[in-house]
Design an enzyme around this catalytic site. Sequence first.
Site, PDB file in Angstrom:
ATOM      1  N   GLY A   1     137.537  35.331  37.457  1.00 36.44           N
ATOM      2  CA  GLY A   1     138.700  35.173  36.597  1.00 36.44           C
ATOM      3  C   GLY A   1     139.950  35.742  37.230  1.00 36.44           C
ATOM      4  O   GLY A   1     139.966  36.062  38.413  1.00 36.44           O
ATOM      5  N   ASN A   2     140.992  35.850  36.441  1.00 38.41           N
ATOM      6  CA  ASN A   2     142.242  36.429  36.936  1.00 38.41           C
ATOM      7  C   ASN A   2     142.912  37.220  35.824  1.00 38.41           C
ATOM      8  O   ASN A   2     142.447  37.230  34.692  1.00 38.41           O
ATOM      9  CB  ASN A   2     143.160  35.320  37.494  1.00 38.41           C
ATOM     10  CG  ASN A   2     143.558  34.312  36.435  1.00 38.41           C
ATOM     11  OD1 ASN A   2     144.311  34.613  35.519  1.00 38.41           O
ATOM     12  ND2 ASN A   2     143.005  33.105  36.547  1.00 38.41           N
ATOM     13  N   ARG A   3     144.000  37.882  36.173  1.00 38.23           N
ATOM     14  CA  ARG A   3     144.631  38.830  35.243  1.00 38.23           C
ATOM     15  C   ARG A   3     145.677  38.224  34.315  1.00 38.23           C
ATOM     16  O   ARG A   3     146.424  38.958  33.678  1.00 38.23           O
ATOM     17  CB  ARG A   3     145.273  39.975  36.023  1.00 38.23           C
ATOM     18  CG  ARG A   3     144.272  40.820  36.784  1.00 38.23           C
ATOM     19  CD  ARG A   3     144.963  42.025  37.400  1.00 38.23           C
ATOM     20  NE  ARG A   3     144.104  42.720  38.337  1.00 38.23           N
ATOM     21  CZ  ARG A   3     143.151  43.578  37.989  1.00 38.23           C
ATOM     22  NH1 ARG A   3     142.938  43.829  36.712  1.00 38.23           N
ATOM     23  NH2 ARG A   3     142.410  44.152  38.909  1.00 38.23           N
ATOM     24  N   SER A   4     145.756  36.916  34.228  1.00 41.65           N
ATOM     25  CA  SER A   4     146.748  36.320  33.330  1.00 41.65           C
ATOM     26  C   SER A   4     146.480  36.758  31.895  1.00 41.65           C
ATOM     27  O   SER A   4     145.356  36.670  31.406  1.00 41.65           O
ATOM     28  CB  SER A   4     146.684  34.792  33.421  1.00 41.65           C
ATOM     29  OG  SER A   4     147.559  34.225  32.477  1.00 41.65           O
TER      30      SER A   4
END
Length: 241
Positions: A33-36
């Site tokens: 995933g990512n930190r958005s």
Amino acid sequence: APVGVSEGPLAGRRVVVSAGGTREALDPVRYLGNRSSGRMGVALAAAARDRGAEVVLLACAMDVGPPAGVQVVPTPDATALELAVAEELFERQADVLVMAAAVADFRPARVEESKIKKQGEDEGLVLELERTPDILAGAVERRDAERAAGGPDPVIVGFAAETGDDGASVLEHARAKLARKGVDLLVANEVGVDTTFGKDSATVHLLGADGSERTVGPAPKTELAEAVWDAVQALPTPART
Ligand code: CTP
Ligand code: CA
């Protein structure tokens, strides 16, 4: 106005906003995933609602809840998001797509059916990743083909998180991305020292396909969202009824 009919500059418009970060499955319990945080997309959806639009929020993983009064379609990964864009923008003929979601560029080449187990004592793990489809580029391509055939002609807005040693190089990256992506408007986020994911304020450059450029911020995302819709409304409107 009659009950159920909205007023405002976007009244009668159907807008689709993607928000948050995709999660690409690795096995039944893990993902990449990512930190958005989803804050920008949520602010955009709420602002469009307040301007009278009918809003569909394509919700990837978000740290914040969706705003009231918008239709929410869960889109956990790039595959789901691509399908939802096809459905909501093209099949249901929306007027605007805003791709604020942080879509993974790569995903695990295989999703294991059972949980990946540790092997040996000190053995690491090598993951094979494959490219995800570029959903925004695909949408622009389909829009352009339909436009050429006299079909619907929705406005498409892209986002870009750019870094640079100074503001000028962020802008240069953004200008190149605008040209490459073929979008009507590119919102370039300055990712730097004082601006990180999850913060409520940021600086953005709004680059129009017509060559217009405007820098907004540092400002709260609610304010940036208003500036984005102002820019969308200021775009030269093609023959759309
Ligand atoms: N995007 C998309 N599908 C992808 C990757 C990105 O639709 N697989 C969209 C994002 O939602 C955003 C825009 O493309 O609106 C630009 O994303 P960005 O990551 O800045 O651009 P990339 O083309 O992925 O280039 P980079 O190599 O700089 O990450
Ligand atoms: Ca990317």
